[in-house]
Design an enzyme around this catalytic site. Structure first.
Site, PDB file in Angstrom:
ATOM      1  N   CYS A  11      -0.540  -3.591 -10.755  1.00 28.48           N
ATOM      2  CA  CYS A  11       0.554  -2.786 -11.295  1.00 28.48           C
ATOM      3  C   CYS A  11      -0.090  -1.686 -12.145  1.00 28.48           C
ATOM      4  CB  CYS A  11       1.580  -3.615 -12.062  1.00 28.48           C
ATOM      5  SG  CYS A  11       1.008  -4.382 -13.584  1.00 28.48           S
ATOM      6  N   CYS A  85       2.798   0.559  -8.428  1.00 25.17           N
ATOM      7  CA  CYS A  85       1.697   1.474  -8.737  1.00 25.17           C
ATOM      8  C   CYS A  85       1.579   2.586  -7.707  1.00 25.17           C
ATOM      9  CB  CYS A  85       0.364   0.735  -8.889  1.00 25.17           C
ATOM     10  SG  CYS A  85      -0.222  -0.077  -7.412  1.00 25.17           S
ATOM     11  N   CYS A  89      -3.501   2.485  -4.909  1.00 22.43           N
ATOM     12  CA  CYS A  89      -4.319   1.386  -4.416  1.00 22.43           C
ATOM     13  C   CYS A  89      -5.066   1.828  -3.158  1.00 22.43           C
ATOM     14  CB  CYS A  89      -3.431   0.183  -4.104  1.00 22.43           C
ATOM     15  SG  CYS A  89      -4.359  -1.314  -3.774  1.00 22.43           S
TER      16      CYS A  89
END
Length: 140
Positions: A11, A85, A89
């Site tokens: 997150c 997020c 990533c």
């Protein structure tokens, strides 16, 4: 997936949702799963309301600290679960990616964190059933 699957929870601040998910997975799956958590922009400390909510269910995360998301953490994980997020990533072929839509506990009191905690537990239980089900007891 290896004999022992690895899961990375991500997150933004690694101070709430991903910390709760990692704690639940560690608590419920034990040593059947390797667990990591990280944040794309880690906070200074784990959210105190999150620490309190987890303590209410007997899980102590007071010693945890937010960690920065690294390419290596993603590369070394079989499953990468993001929680708000966005696209920060890194994506590697052959990895499994899930995005859990969860309310952000940042700035909220323990009363608001409890339902998020409970929703994460349910999601983690489903994940365990899929990637690391308990082995049947051997019969004598």
């Amino acid at each position: 997936m290896a004999d022992k699957p690895s899961v990375l929870f991500v997150c933004v601040h690694n101070a709430g949702r991903s910390q709760m998910a990692a704690a639940w997975l560690t608590h419920l799956a034990g040593d059947r799963v390797e667990v990591r958590s990280a944040g794309s922009n880690p906070g200074d400390r784990v959210n105190p309301a999150v620490v309190e909510a987890m303590a209410e269910v007997g899980i102590d995360i007071s010693a945890e600290t937010p960690k920065i998301l690294t390419v290596d953490a993603v590369r070394e994980s079989d499953v990468c679960i993001t929680m708000g997020c966005g696209d920060t990533c890194p994506v590697f072929p052959g990895k499994r990616y899930l995005d859990w839509k969860l309310e952000d506990p940042a700035g909220q009191g323990v009363e608001a964190v409890r339902p998020i905690r409970d929703e994460i537990k349910t999601l983690v239980e489903g994940l365990i059933a899929e990637i690391a089900p308990a082995k049947p007891e051997a019969t004598a």
